[in-house]
Enzyme design. Structure first.
Site, mmCIF file in Angstrom:
data_model
loop_
_atom_site.group_PDB
_atom_site.id
_atom_site.type_symbol
_atom_site.label_atom_id
_atom_site.label_comp_id
_atom_site.label_asym_id
_atom_site.label_seq_id
_atom_site.Cartn_x
_atom_site.Cartn_y
_atom_site.Cartn_z
ATOM 1 N N GLY A 120 0.879 -1.324 -0.026
ATOM 2 C CA GLY A 120 -0.010 0.027 -0.193
ATOM 3 C C GLY A 120 0.783 1.290 0.054
ATOM 4 C CG ASP A 121 4.323 1.245 2.225
ATOM 5 O OD1 ASP A 121 4.374 0.238 1.657
ATOM 6 O OD2 ASP A 121 5.234 1.312 3.246
ATOM 7 C CD GLU A 122 6.797 -1.042 -1.800
ATOM 8 O OE1 GLU A 122 6.596 -1.739 -2.679
ATOM 9 O OE2 GLU A 122 7.248 -1.590 -0.686
ATOM 10 C CG ASN A 180 5.850 -9.865 -2.216
ATOM 11 O OD1 ASN A 180 5.456 -11.001 -2.881
ATOM 12 N ND2 ASN A 180 7.004 -9.577 -2.297
ATOM 13 N NE ARG A 181 7.925 -11.470 3.718
ATOM 14 C CZ ARG A 181 8.015 -10.318 3.020
ATOM 15 N NH1 ARG A 181 7.434 -10.247 1.851
ATOM 16 N NH2 ARG A 181 9.275 -9.808 3.488
ATOM 17 C CG HIS A 220 7.425 -4.445 -5.426
ATOM 18 N ND1 HIS A 220 6.930 -4.767 -4.001
ATOM 19 C CD2 HIS A 220 7.146 -5.296 -6.143
ATOM 20 C CE1 HIS A 220 6.178 -5.801 -4.288
ATOM 21 N NE2 HIS A 220 6.252 -6.297 -5.603
ATOM 22 C CE1 TYR A 280 14.236 -8.367 1.814
ATOM 23 C CE2 TYR A 280 15.525 -7.405 0.438
ATOM 24 C CZ TYR A 280 14.400 -7.365 0.840
ATOM 25 O OH TYR A 280 13.481 -6.460 0.770
ATOM 26 C CD GLU A 302 11.690 -3.381 -4.924
ATOM 27 O OE1 GLU A 302 11.138 -2.162 -4.665
ATOM 28 O OE2 GLU A 302 11.243 -4.457 -4.120
#
Length: 490
Positions: A120-122, A180-181, A220, A280, A302
């Protein structure tokens, strides 16, 4: 003293790890519960943006986004349509725009999807995807790249997967779940419970069951890199973890990064690309699920160092990413192996499987046209195998250079008798070659073998074979005449 602490605070903010595609980078631990940013779907501990700053200023609200999509479809009605794949937790429709010269119609063409605003914050992705749609509409039949995409690809655009998170200005959805999990994972069974899965996740999964996508990408923010599978490692360590199509994914990621204004010049990521687990590891991600369960080659892009940049920067970010976004979609047409799998005796399409020797991955052909679209890295030699139960498999070796290749397979039935029976059924030959006529004449019974009928059946069967083979190869030839691909029929 107060000034001193203020300076220390400002400098420390530059060294906080970025929450980009999946979560905070943390030290390795054998305890899954310690991986809050990597394994956990719940984001109650996540630091949210300060409410004192109006991050959404200049960005379209969810209602404004929906209106913009409807205006686009109305303005570009000949090459687009709009449909919903489901609703968010708070009931907001997840709208999709399809762009094609034949929107809504089934064709033997590859399909690509872009998904924005997973977090939501992207929100940069939701804005850029509307700009992408407008550019394609404005330049169709004017610009060769726009025309190629609209004519040869079915492009599906989901600007926001997480409209609730955008409204709340936070990463997760309305239930504080990181989408995304939330997907099933190949290494850990944390998301196998269908009842606990979020509605946005269910919508994506159902979407891929209804439509075959050759490739896709999610947009993203928080970094500048093209990420490819695998996103996780089996031992939970930060290490390069290859998927079967590692070379192909590296190529696809490079297509995006090298067309970008400066992504490939990254000091942190060589060529502006990275293997997810090497960056990661995360688990339950959408990217790996697409490849494993959806038959779709997905990248995680990204596209902005800042997760929620000032809206004034959006035109520049669009220009930096425009060619990359276009080239990635066009790569479905410009590269790879594409073709149809047909039955030799009927010319009908077969829902076959296509494999490449040495690569443990299967691509399914479509039921309606028997078409398949296999992404591969150019500059390599591949042995392509087509197989379907009841038919003899065929294989051929090809060299894929810097252009795509058309490779059609014509498969034969495994048994000659089955082939003959199928041909007779398809030709509607209602003749019985084993028929014996018992004719009563003058009080006597005569057994007459219908030799004439037998000869007629043989002739009709032969003509049927010729007709159907000629018709089948005519169809293939017509498809090649409209395609710039190098063509092979096996």
């Amino acid at each position: 003293m107060e000034i001193f602490f203020f300076v220390i605070f400002c400098f420390s903010s530059f060294f906080n790890p970025t929450i980009a595609r999946g979560g905070e980078q943390q030290q390795h631990s054998s305890n899954l519960s310690e991986y809050n940013g990597i394994f956990s779907r719940n984001l109650l501990l996540e630091k949210q943006p300060s409410s004192r700053v109006d991050f959404a200023s200049g960005y379209m609200s969810n209602s404004e986004l929906e209106k913009a999509m409807k205006r686009f479809v109305k303005r570009c009605s000949s090459i687009s349509r709009m449909y919903s794949i489901g609703k968010s937790v708070n009931g907001i429709p997840l709208w999709v725009m399809e762009i094609s010269d034949k929107p809504g119609q089934a064709e033997a063409e590859p399909a690509f999807k872009y998904v924005g605003n997973v977090h939501g914050d992207e929100p940069v992705g939701r804005e850029l995807l509307l700009l992408l749609a407008d550019w394609l509409c404005d330049n169709y039949l004017k610009d060769p790249l726009a025309t190629m995409i609209v004519t040869n690809v079915h492009l599906h655009i989901l600007p926001t997967m997480n409209p609730d998170g955008f409204t709340l200005k936070k990463r997760g959805n309305a239930n504080d779940i990181d989408l995304n999990r939330d997907f099933p994972d190949q290494f850990f069974p944390m998301n196998d419970d269908m009842d606990s899965r979020q509605p946005e996740t269910k919508a994506i999964m159902s979407w891929l069951k209804e439509r075959r996508f050759t490739a896709s990408a999610s947009l993203h923010g928080g970094a500048l890199v093209a990420n490819y599978p695998w996103d996780g490692s089996e031992d939970k360590r930060k290490t390069y973890t290859t998927c079967p199509d590692d070379k192909t994914f590296r190529y696809m990621a490079s297509v995006y990064s090298h067309a970008h204004y400066n992504m490939s010049l990254s000091d942190e990521f060589q060529d502006g690309i990275t293997n997810g687990a090497a960056w990661y590891p995360i688990y339950g991600g959408m990217q790996d699920w697409n490849y494993i369960y959806g038959g779709c080659f997905e990248l995680t892009l990204e596209i902005s160092d800042d997760k929620w940049p000032n809206a004034k920067e959006l035109p520049t970010i669009w220009e930096y990413n425009r060619l990359s976004m276009l080239n990635l979609v066009a790569s479905l047409v410009k590269t790879g192996v594409h073709g149809r799998i047909l039955s030799s005796e009927s010319g009908k399409p077969l829902p076959a499987s296509v494999e490449i020797k040495g690569i443990n991955y299967t691509v399914k052909a479509g039921d309606a046209f028997g078409d398949y679209h296999r992404m591969v890295a150019p500059g390599e030699s591949y042995e392509v195998i087509a197989m379907v139960p009841g038919y003899k498999s065929k294989a051929t070796r090809i060299l894929v250079d810097d252009q795509s290749m058309s490779l059609d397979f014509v498969l034969d039935l495994e048994e000659d008798q089955n082939r003959q029976n199928q041909l007779q059924g398809d030709c509607n030959c209602n003749c019985d070659t084993n028929k014996f006529d018992l004719i009563g004449f003058g009080g006597q019974t005569h057994i007459e073998i219908s030799l004439i009928v037998f000869v007629a059946v043989v002739v009709l069967t032969f003509l049927c074979i010729l007709f159907k083979r000629n018709f089948m190869f005519k169809l293939i030839k017509q498809r090649y005449s409209a395609s710039p691909k190098r063509s092979v029929v096996v």
